[in-house]
Design an enzyme around this catalytic site. Sequence first.
Site: not given
Ligand code: HH2
Length: 339
Positions: A281, A316
Amino acid sequence: MQQRYFRPIVQTDPCRPEGALTLAGGWTWFSDVEVLHRDGTRGHLPARALPDEVRAALTAHRPVLAGLTLDRPRLMGILNVTPDSFSDGGRFDAPEAALAHGRALVEGGADILDIGGESTRPGAAVVPVVEEIERTAPVISALRAGGLRAPISIDTRKAAVAKAALEAGADLVNDVAAFTYDLALAGAAAQAHAPVCLMHAQGDPETMQNDPHYDNVLLDVYDFLAERVAVAEAAGIPRARIVVDPGIGFGKTLEHNLTLLRGLSLFHGLGCAVLLGASRKRFIGTLGHAPDPADRGPGSVAVALSGAAQGVQFLRVHDIRETRQALRLAEALWGVREA
Ligand code: HH2
């Protein structure tokens, strides 16, 4: 008297003093707690002086969830089947690439896969339900048809997407809106007896990074999650099946993120397993001088380890192999047994 919040001061030292309490039946312990108040004053308390119900919530063994024992940190591998996720958008949205990456994550040490078909990066737009189902459910079915046994989580805010995913073989519902976007998702998860992850976010992805504000970020997030756990319980999801997540980067400044990370152990007081999602992030890029998300692996591993050291049950992450290696070493040093 103003409300008191109790944050265990978590330790991993193999030498435990007499009377130390095991945190959440896991691999860490505490013998002191920090007491926090909304007016900003702080104090200390020996763990033996905790109110009974707080002590019970902090120490109760967390039951098996989605088939995983929670006596050691569990790695959730991120599988984004989106064209636009912030760090890996467009890399795994073709079905074959998604399958190969899902399998590679498990081979690399993921305990559970988190499949998402809608980016929640700052500024992202909503994906129509039909499209989100088409992106996610076939990948889950194909992973199951290919013999993948690891639990799968569906990262969605929408009941219809979760239902299709659960039918296709998903085990857990990960809702970054904690049922504030679609309350029907609570009923759907309850009916399927599926565990849920409830995450805090301020605002929606389109606008959440526009100058976020809190009275007290740690306590505001705690109170929000307490309220959402109550909503989930009222919908028929028992606390044993609820995971809570402070939502790093979701409507938070760098300072907010750091305050939440330093205070993470407070969330064990909700009596649920805790999940930390900080991988790659923006604040890691800022503090780690890594503008490209793909270069944020080392900083992400550092944050994941600090979560594990605070007793967080789910991490995660994108960089599974690197995090698994780091965690193996940390566990060996803490004296945590190999499962
Ligand atoms: N962060 C993201 C997405 N889902 N779920 C939980 N429970 N906690 C988190 O911190 C979280 C999440 C964002 O990260 P990412 O999936 O890599 O990116 P994007 O939302 O752009 O797909």
